[in-house]
Design a protein around this motif. Structure first.
Motif, PDB file in Angstrom:
ATOM      1  N   LYS A  74       4.832   6.454  12.705  1.00 36.32           N
ATOM      2  CA  LYS A  74       4.211   5.934  13.927  1.00 36.32           C
ATOM      3  C   LYS A  74       3.175   4.866  13.596  1.00 36.32           C
ATOM      4  O   LYS A  74       2.964   3.917  14.347  1.00 36.32           O
ATOM      5  N   ARG A  75       2.527   5.016  12.447  1.00 29.56           N
ATOM      6  CA  ARG A  75       1.492   4.066  12.022  1.00 29.56           C
ATOM      7  C   ARG A  75       2.071   2.911  11.199  1.00 29.56           C
ATOM      8  O   ARG A  75       1.317   2.160  10.578  1.00 29.56           O
ATOM      9  N   GLU A  89      -4.310  10.273  10.090  1.00 26.56           N
ATOM     10  CA  GLU A  89      -5.055   9.022   9.900  1.00 26.56           C
ATOM     11  C   GLU A  89      -4.938   8.478   8.479  1.00 26.56           C
ATOM     12  O   GLU A  89      -5.215   7.305   8.245  1.00 26.56           O
ATOM     13  N   SER A  90      -4.554   9.360   7.529  1.00 28.60           N
ATOM     14  CA  SER A  90      -4.418   8.902   6.137  1.00 28.60           C
ATOM     15  C   SER A  90      -3.431   7.751   6.018  1.00 28.60           C
ATOM     16  O   SER A  90      -3.447   6.999   5.039  1.00 28.60           O
ATOM     17  N   PHE A  91      -2.517   7.617   6.987  1.00 28.86           N
ATOM     18  CA  PHE A  91      -1.416   6.660   6.838  1.00 28.86           C
ATOM     19  C   PHE A  91      -1.686   5.311   7.482  1.00 28.86           C
ATOM     20  O   PHE A  91      -0.814   4.437   7.489  1.00 28.86           O
ATOM     21  N   GLU A  92      -2.900   5.122   8.050  1.00 30.61           N
ATOM     22  CA  GLU A  92      -3.280   3.810   8.592  1.00 30.61           C
ATOM     23  C   GLU A  92      -3.188   2.769   7.483  1.00 30.61           C
ATOM     24  O   GLU A  92      -3.795   2.932   6.420  1.00 30.61           O
ATOM     25  N   GLY A  93      -2.416   1.735   7.704  1.00 28.98           N
ATOM     26  CA  GLY A  93      -2.326   0.656   6.732  1.00 28.98           C
ATOM     27  C   GLY A  93      -1.374   0.899   5.578  1.00 28.98           C
ATOM     28  O   GLY A  93      -1.168   0.016   4.738  1.00 28.98           O
ATOM     29  N   ASP A 106       2.102   1.083   3.684  1.00 27.91           N
ATOM     30  CA  ASP A 106       3.432   0.471   3.838  1.00 27.91           C
ATOM     31  C   ASP A 106       4.544   1.463   3.518  1.00 27.91           C
ATOM     32  O   ASP A 106       5.541   1.551   4.229  1.00 27.91           O
ATOM     33  N   GLU A 137       4.029  11.015  11.888  1.00 21.52           N
ATOM     34  CA  GLU A 137       2.707  10.384  12.061  1.00 21.52           C
ATOM     35  C   GLU A 137       2.593   9.132  11.189  1.00 21.52           C
ATOM     36  O   GLU A 137       2.047   8.108  11.613  1.00 21.52           O
ATOM     37  N   ALA A 138       3.091   9.256   9.970  1.00 17.92           N
ATOM     38  CA  ALA A 138       3.064   8.098   9.064  1.00 17.92           C
ATOM     39  C   ALA A 138       3.947   6.982   9.613  1.00 17.92           C
ATOM     40  O   ALA A 138       3.552   5.808   9.650  1.00 17.92           O
ATOM     41  N   HIS A 177       0.866  -1.170   0.000  1.00 17.38           N
ATOM     42  CA  HIS A 177       0.000   0.000   0.000  1.00 17.38           C
ATOM     43  C   HIS A 177       0.921   1.244   0.000  1.00 17.38           C
ATOM     44  O   HIS A 177       1.645   1.477   0.959  1.00 17.38           O
TER      45      HIS A 177
END
Lengths: 348, 348
Positions: free
Chosen positions: B90-91, B64-68, B70, B87-88, B8
């Motif tokens: 961290k996710r 939150e855009s970076f949930e999931g 890669d 933030e990215a 992703h």
């Protein structure tokens, strides 16, 4: 003998890009002339040129054209100078030659007035005007050499198309128009008209000016190297050059790294030195985004210097950015300036 | 754990000049993606972009855009990277950041795959993509360093307008059109949009890229100096830079002088070395007028090297002319290449 006050001047190559600038400079400097003779190749003979409101007809240059001429400004290509400059000198004219024909001849002084005016005294009828990119650099380097000594010079140039003549400027404009319209540009002149391959200069940069020598350097680069040593009387000076043509109409720029002899010199001291040097305008105020640029140097006689920085690793190293109009200080103005000095020194 | 085969990917700054090239490169390289998320500022959100024939809507980038996700390729300015790259990470995303935000951070590897791929192993969620003008230079210098050692680098750049964004390219075109029509050009962007003074770049050369530091060097020049040392793991390397903007749309050129450690090396040996080096195309045949030029490097991923000459004074000195597309190897291609290496090394 009474000192002559007014002179018979001939301009050879009067219809070319540099010739045109020579005439404008003679006019704007109000050079003391009793007569002006305009000369050219057979092809351009018969054209008329207006000088100080008077229409003059261009004549074909022959050995006899120089009878009675005091000062002959040559800018019609090396072969014309080789053939006719000695003929002019033989007839008593002092030749100021803007081609490379005699520059490295050991009996011909190569002169930038701010640097080596005294060499005019040793002329044998011919004085060579250096290559455009060399002139502006030595004007900036000479005050530094005098004050702090000079050991090494590495220059990368950013050269304007007008150095390749009026047709090259026209080609740049045509190419730019074509590319802005999404068309393929045509290229017939640059980098070197006489060579096989031509590349568009619009929206491009061509790292070739003049032909290549066997050592991989171009003639233009070797001119900068050899002429700098000769003008500054420093055969031992380490000089290297990379010469590049840009889509700029007028004004050569140079990124120059130097190493001086003296330790502990500051960039501010270098600025103060150059601010008061002959022929130089210091434009060096980063806080005000003040630095030389070719678009603003075009049409002016001065050499503009800025971006002066001390090297971060070498106490004796400095970086400079030098810009000047290649057709003026680089050619026409330096030639007329030489003529003015010849008059001032009573050498003509 | 089974090795992941498809990823992703998020592109942050998808509507910008570099973002566009990143998408084209992901497509042309057929990067293994199970999902592609296009992110941007609030202003550009809602735009649609076609990728592999499919229309995708650009979304506003939030933590939150970076949930999931890669792999997140960032090219939306330093402030966006500073806010969102952590933030990215961290996710669980690995960030490849094309801004200067983290380049000199000691915990962030700064990577050019041909030079220091191994540094990818030490990443902490963020990998920095170097400055465009630095990347192409170190690709050419690293094989030389490995073979002969490297002591000193002095570079003068000839940089394209596309490095300042799509609006700057449009302005160059508008200015060129105006000047060809004999009109005054308008200047609102270059050299630095956020500063007070703007100069036309058409038919000009501007010796300022980015703001000035107190030492008289620009940020761009200091980036080249500091990033080169970091990428090559040579804090002791002597590097100096003068960075100049040209009226060229795409493709940065560099006139580079180097001093190596080993004695007696020839230009032919340097040519042979670079001809076989990764990521480099040697274009160096003066007899055939073959050398790199930006107009021909544009649109290609390679770094083109030519004009290789041994210095005439220093046995360890050499001159090179290095050209590459600043939006490709200088930005988008280097970022995607890092992503490919992360996959190859099993780091994602």
């Amino acid at each position: 003998m009474e000192k002559k006050q007014s002179f018979h001047v001939a301009v050879v190559g009067a219809t070319g890009a540099v010739g045109e600038q020579m005439l404008q400079t003679l006019e704007s400097r109000n050079f003391p002339m009793e007569k002006l003779t305009l000369l050219s190749s057979k092809r351009s003979a018969g054209k008329t040129i207006v000088f100080k409101g008077q229409e003059l007809t261009v004549q074909e240059a022959t050995p006899e054209s120089f009878e009675g001429v005091d000062i002959a400004l040559f800018s019609a290509g090396g072969s014309v100078s080789k053939a006719l400059a000695p003929e002019a000198a033989k007839r008593g004219a002092i030749v100021v030659d803007n081609t490379s024909a005699f520059r490295m001849d050991e009996h011909t002084p190569l002169v930038v007035p701010e640097v080596n005016e005294a060499d005019l005294q040793t002329h044998n009828g011919i004085i060579a005007n250096p290559n455009c990119s060399t002139i502006q650099m030595v004007v900036a380097l000479e005050p530094i050499r005098q004050q702090y000594g000079l050991k090494k010079v590495i220059v990368s140039t950013y050269q304007a198309v007008s150095g390749a003549g009026a047709a090259a400027v026209q080609e740049l404009h045509n190419q730019a128009r074509a590319m802005l319209n999404g068309e393929q540009p045509e290229a017939d002149i640059l980098p070197v008209g006489a060579l096989d391959k031509h590349y568009p200069i619009a929206f491009n940069a061509i790292p070739q000016i003049d032909k290549f020598e066997d050592n991989g350097f171009t003639f233009e680069e070797m001119k900068m190297i050899n002429e700098t040593k000769k003008i500054m009387h420093m055969p031992e000076l380490e000089v290297a050059a990379t010469c590049v043509r840009l889509p700029v109409v007028a004004g050569h720029s140079e990124s120059v790294y130097i190493e001086i002899e003296q330790e502990g010199v500051t960039a501010d001291e270098l600025r103060a030195l150059l601010a008061n040097a002959e022929g130089i305008v210091l434009q060096d105020n980063p806080a005000e985004q003040e630095y030389p640029m070719p678009l603003y140097a075009a049409g002016k006689n001065d050499v503009f210097v800025g971006r002066i920085r001390k090297d971060l690793n070498n106490d004796k190293g400095f970086h400079l950015w030098i810009v000047s109009d290649n057709l003026l200080k680089g050619a026409a103005w330096n030639s007329v300036q030489i003529a003015e000095r010849l008059v001032k020194l009573g050498l003509v």
